[in-house]
Design an enzyme around this catalytic site. Structure first.
Site, PDB file in Angstrom:
ATOM      1  N   SER A   1      51.305   0.056  20.587  1.00  0.00           N
ATOM      2  CA  SER A   1      52.265   0.708  19.691  1.00  0.00           C
ATOM      3  C   SER A   1      53.651   0.650  20.314  1.00  0.00           C
ATOM      4  CB  SER A   1      51.866   2.170  19.467  1.00  0.00           C
ATOM      5  OG  SER A   1      52.886   2.882  18.787  1.00  0.00           O
TER       6      SER A   1
ATOM      7  N   TYR B   1      49.738  10.212  23.471  1.00  0.00           N
ATOM      8  CA  TYR B   1      49.559   8.940  22.775  1.00  0.00           C
ATOM      9  C   TYR B   1      50.519   7.887  23.314  1.00  0.00           C
ATOM     10  CZ  TYR B   1      49.459   5.503  18.970  1.00  0.00           C
ATOM     11  OH  TYR B   1      49.357   4.347  18.239  1.00  0.00           O
TER      12      TYR B   1
END
Length: 261
Positions: A150, A163
């Site tokens: 990501s 995350y």
């Protein structure tokens, strides 16, 4: 894209981006291992869609990539094909917590998110290494690992601090493993930005997800909110012989949003 029936393993492929990747591979008559952790019905639906799209064979395997024994079970499903040409480490998890809420994440949250997002891909590569190397010997070209990370791992944003940190770890691991496994296995990583999938709805609710999608499309230089199919095309490029001279790369796919930072 491939001149042979590709043998591929795609983790976290019951729905969303993973399902889109599997579906695109299926169009080249691939043998595909579909993996899910909890969503059996979705995984079976994805498997049927892959068969309809032209997949040669599909195996559906339950497994949580944070457990090494499950990683080995997922890889074992490809063993009857004798090789793995492509491993896509797509499985991921998060907890939606504002970055300034330092009490919103526990040690257990960090450990769980790291276990799936960073340790899981490492364990999958380790479990698949032998079959990936067999592919290289058969076709005389490197097999491919594509990790799905990501832009949060680059920018330090995203659904939570844990995350973004886990995806940063995955990004850092990419050149390390690319060096270690060359020349037999290529290792590259895709870093998407926003992807218009049900993942956002599950995490934030339908109204908030729609607001985020509209805001992303308005801000992005390309004026789009990327779909799962958009990112799947990039994953499949990095998995294919078309990218045979690429390894150790982390490629952003965020409709140009990083240009605004």
């Amino acid at each position: 894209m491939w001149k042979n029936n590709l043998c591929a393993v795609v983790t976290g492929s019951a729905s969303g981006l993973g399902a889109a990747i599997a579906h695109l591979l299926a169009k080249d008559r691939a043998n595909i291992v579909i993996n899910y952790s909890k969503s059996q019905n979705e995984a079976e639906a994805t498997a049927n869609a892959c068969l309809d799209a032209g997949a040669a064979n599909v195996a559906v395997v339950q497994g949580d990539v944070s457990y090494d024994e499950d990683c080995r079970k997922i890889v074992a499903a490809a063993a009857p094909w004798g090789r793995i040409d492509v491993l896509v480490n797509n499985a991921g998890t998060t907890k939606h917590v504002s970055h300034d809420d330092l009490d919103g994440l526990s040690s257990d949250d960090f450990q769980r998110i790291y276990a799936v997002n960073a340790i899981g891909p490492y364990q999958m590569i380790r479990a698949a290494r032998s079959l990936l190397e067999t592919s290289t010997k058969i076709w005389r070209r490197p097999s491919a690992v594509v990790n799905v990370s990501s832009v949060a791992g680059i920018n330090g944003d995203g659904s939570s601090v844990a995350y973004s940190a886990s995806k940063g770890a995955l990004n850092a691991m990419t050149p390390s493993l690319a060096r270690a496994l060359a020349p037999a296995i290529r290792v590259n990583t895709v870093c998407p930005g926003y992807i218009d999938t049900p993942w956002y709805i599950k995490g934030r609710g339908e109204l908030k997800a729609r607001q985020v999608r509209d805001a992303v499309a308005a801000r992005a230089p390309l004026k789009i909110a990327s779909s799962a199919e958009d990112v799947a095309q990039l994953v499949c490029f990095l998995a294919s012989p078309l990218s045979s001279n690429m390894t150790g790369e982390c490629v952003r796919a965020d409709a140009g949003l990083h240009l605004l930072l």
